[in-house]
Motif scaffolding. Structure first.
Motif, short mmCIF file in Angstrom:
data_model
loop_
_atom_site.label_atom_id
_atom_site.label_comp_id
_atom_site.label_asym_id
_atom_site.label_seq_id
_atom_site.Cartn_x
_atom_site.Cartn_y
_atom_site.Cartn_z
N ILE A 11 85.67 13.02 -6.03
CA ILE A 11 86.92 13.54 -6.59
C ILE A 11 87.64 14.46 -5.61
O ILE A 11 88.77 14.88 -5.89
N PHE A 12 87.01 14.76 -4.48
CA PHE A 12 87.57 15.70 -3.50
C PHE A 12 88.99 15.35 -3.07
O PHE A 12 89.88 16.21 -3.10
N PRO A 13 89.30 14.11 -2.66
CA PRO A 13 90.66 13.81 -2.20
C PRO A 13 91.73 14.08 -3.26
O PRO A 13 92.80 14.63 -2.96
N ALA A 14 91.45 13.70 -4.51
CA ALA A 14 92.44 13.89 -5.57
C ALA A 14 92.64 15.37 -5.88
O ALA A 14 93.75 15.81 -6.18
N VAL A 15 91.56 16.16 -5.82
CA VAL A 15 91.68 17.59 -6.08
C VAL A 15 92.51 18.25 -4.99
O VAL A 15 93.39 19.07 -5.27
N VAL A 16 92.24 17.91 -3.72
CA VAL A 16 93.00 18.47 -2.61
C VAL A 16 94.48 18.11 -2.75
O VAL A 16 95.37 18.93 -2.53
N GLU A 17 94.75 16.87 -3.13
CA GLU A 17 96.13 16.43 -3.32
C GLU A 17 96.83 17.28 -4.37
O GLU A 17 97.98 17.71 -4.19
N GLN A 18 96.13 17.56 -5.48
CA GLN A 18 96.73 18.38 -6.53
C GLN A 18 96.93 19.82 -6.06
O GLN A 18 97.94 20.46 -6.40
N LEU A 19 95.99 20.35 -5.29
CA LEU A 19 96.14 21.71 -4.76
C LEU A 19 97.32 21.81 -3.80
O LEU A 19 98.05 22.81 -3.79
N VAL A 20 97.50 20.78 -2.97
CA VAL A 20 98.65 20.74 -2.06
C VAL A 20 99.94 20.75 -2.87
O VAL A 20 100.88 21.50 -2.57
N VAL A 73 88.96 24.30 -4.18
CA VAL A 73 88.59 23.00 -4.76
C VAL A 73 87.59 23.20 -5.89
O VAL A 73 87.73 22.65 -6.99
N GLN A 74 86.55 24.01 -5.62
CA GLN A 74 85.51 24.23 -6.63
C GLN A 74 86.07 24.92 -7.87
O GLN A 74 85.67 24.64 -8.99
N ARG A 75 87.04 25.84 -7.64
CA ARG A 75 87.64 26.54 -8.78
C ARG A 75 88.41 25.57 -9.66
O ARG A 75 88.34 25.63 -10.88
N MET A 76 89.15 24.64 -9.04
CA MET A 76 89.89 23.67 -9.83
C MET A 76 88.95 22.72 -10.57
O MET A 76 89.17 22.41 -11.75
N VAL A 77 87.89 22.30 -9.90
CA VAL A 77 86.93 21.40 -10.55
C VAL A 77 86.32 22.06 -11.78
O VAL A 77 86.10 21.41 -12.80
N SER A 78 86.08 23.37 -11.71
CA SER A 78 85.47 24.09 -12.84
C SER A 78 86.39 24.11 -14.06
O SER A 78 85.93 24.38 -15.16
N GLN A 79 87.69 23.82 -13.87
CA GLN A 79 88.64 23.80 -14.98
C GLN A 79 88.78 22.40 -15.58
O GLN A 79 89.46 22.24 -16.60
N LEU A 80 88.16 21.42 -14.97
CA LEU A 80 88.28 20.05 -15.44
C LEU A 80 87.29 19.76 -16.55
O LEU A 80 86.33 20.51 -16.75
N PRO A 81 87.47 18.66 -17.31
CA PRO A 81 86.55 18.32 -18.39
C PRO A 81 85.12 18.12 -17.87
O PRO A 81 84.92 17.76 -16.71
N PRO A 82 84.12 18.36 -18.72
CA PRO A 82 82.71 18.26 -18.31
C PRO A 82 82.35 16.92 -17.68
O PRO A 82 81.61 16.87 -16.70
N GLN A 83 82.90 15.81 -18.21
CA GLN A 83 82.54 14.51 -17.67
C GLN A 83 83.03 14.33 -16.24
O GLN A 83 82.43 13.59 -15.45
N VAL A 84 84.12 15.04 -15.89
CA VAL A 84 84.63 14.97 -14.52
C VAL A 84 83.82 15.90 -13.62
O VAL A 84 83.51 15.56 -12.48
N GLN A 85 83.45 17.07 -14.14
CA GLN A 85 82.66 18.01 -13.35
C GLN A 85 81.32 17.43 -12.92
O GLN A 85 80.76 17.82 -11.91
N GLN A 86 80.79 16.51 -13.72
CA GLN A 86 79.49 15.91 -13.40
C GLN A 86 79.57 14.87 -12.29
O GLN A 86 78.56 14.45 -11.75
N MET A 87 80.78 14.46 -11.93
CA MET A 87 80.95 13.47 -10.87
C MET A 87 80.66 14.10 -9.51
O MET A 87 80.84 15.31 -9.32
#
Length: 318
Positions: A88-97, A69-83
């Motif tokens: 954002i956890f549920p949406a990231v897990v959904e994308q990883l699945v 999850v943290q690895r994917m978040v690090s690839q997202l735009p800065p404004q999203v990383q600051q959230m």
């Protein structure tokens, strides 16, 4: 609005293949999905999940960890990383699945050994090896002696500067400024007058105090006057700038302290790293046979030798 930005970022990653790259690269050398092998199955058991990196999902027995999850978040735009991660956890897990499911389908379709995948893996490996080599060379070459030498050069290029601590009272007309100077010469309180009459609202709240400053940080007439005055002196005549008329009081003078090595160490390391990378590449090119061609693959045109400039005719002897 924030959720829309986040979901758009995830969709963009998926469309570009970024979201799928991590699962494919991680398992590209395996002939089948990780969960299909005994080793992977053993790793899928809850006993193997450590508290530091817990399992956050399983897809057909294959684990997704918090680090994924943290690895994917690090690839997202800065404004999203600051959230907040919780948001954002549920949406990231959904994308990883989704990524795991698509990767698994690709393995079942025997795409792991396809020329396209092998080429992508090779390129990713080359980039990783490049980074590792550069990092090794940089670490080996940035020695304490090199840092000390760079620090001495930095101090030479950034000599200690004189600073003045001053206060001022800013008014619109010269007559107002002259009246204030006369009042101060009779014992008037500078800070009190600044709070009452100065047109500089920020400094006025501090009794006119501007703090310490170097000469180049102030407009020229003001800086010239302040640096020409002595400690404790009040300007004898008003000083005109584009902002109005100033009455200046010099509170203190000092030489700006130069930074210690630890303060500029990150900056020096970055500078040295750039120089080292350039040197490493130049050295490698010296010993390499490099051939370049035109965009269509044809040989590069030969450079025509430059004609020597015509020599001036010597004057004829009489």
């Amino acid at each position: 609005m924030v959720n829309r930005v986040f979901r758009a970022a995830l969709l963009s990653m998926a469309a570009c293949g970024l979201a799928l790259a991590a699962p494919v690269a991680a398992n590209a050398q395996n002939p089948a999905p990780a969960a299909s092998t005994p080793a992977a199955a053993a790793q899928s058991t809850p006993a193997q999940a450590t508290p530091a990196d817990p399992v956050v999902a399983r897809v057909n027995g294959e684990e997704i960890h918090r680090s994924d999850v943290q690895r994917m978040v690090s690839q997202l735009p800065p404004q999203v990383q600051q959230m907040p991660l919780e948001m954002i956890f549920p949406a990231v897990v959904e994308q990883l699945v989704n990524s795991k499911l698509v990767a698994s389908a690709g393995y079942k379709a025997n795409l792991a050994g396809s020329p396209e995948v092998k080429d992508e893996i090779k390129r990713a490996e080359e980039r990783a090896v490049q980074r590792a080599y550069i990092q090794k060379e940089v670490q080996a070459r940035i020695t304490p002696a090199k840092l000390e030498e760079a620090y001495k050069d930095y101090l030479k290029q950034n000599p200690a500067q004189e600073e003045v601590k001053a206060s001022h009272i800013l008014v619109e007309k010269e007559d107002e400024a002259k009246a204030i100077i006369a009042e101060l010469n009779k014992g008037g309180d500078f800070a009190k007058i600044a709070k009452e009459k100065s047109k500089d609202p920020v400094a006025a709240q501090q009794g006119g105090d501007l703090g310490y400053f170097t000469k180049e940080t102030m407009v020229e007439p003001f800086a010239d006057a302040a640096f020409a005055m002595k400690k404790g002196e009040i300007s004898k005549e008003p000083v005109k700038t584009q902002f109005g008329w100033h009455v200046i009081k010099v509170e203190d003078k000092r030489t700006q302290p130069q930074p210690a090595l630890d303060e500029v160490k990150p900056q020096l390391e970055q500078q040295l790293s750039k120089e080292i990378v350039t040197t490493v590449v130049d050295d490698l090119r010296k010993d390499a046979k490099v051939e370049t061609y035109q965009l269509d693959g044809s040989p590069m045109p030969k450079e025509e030798p430059k004609a020597d400039a015509p020599k001036a005719e010597e004057p004829k002897k009489k």
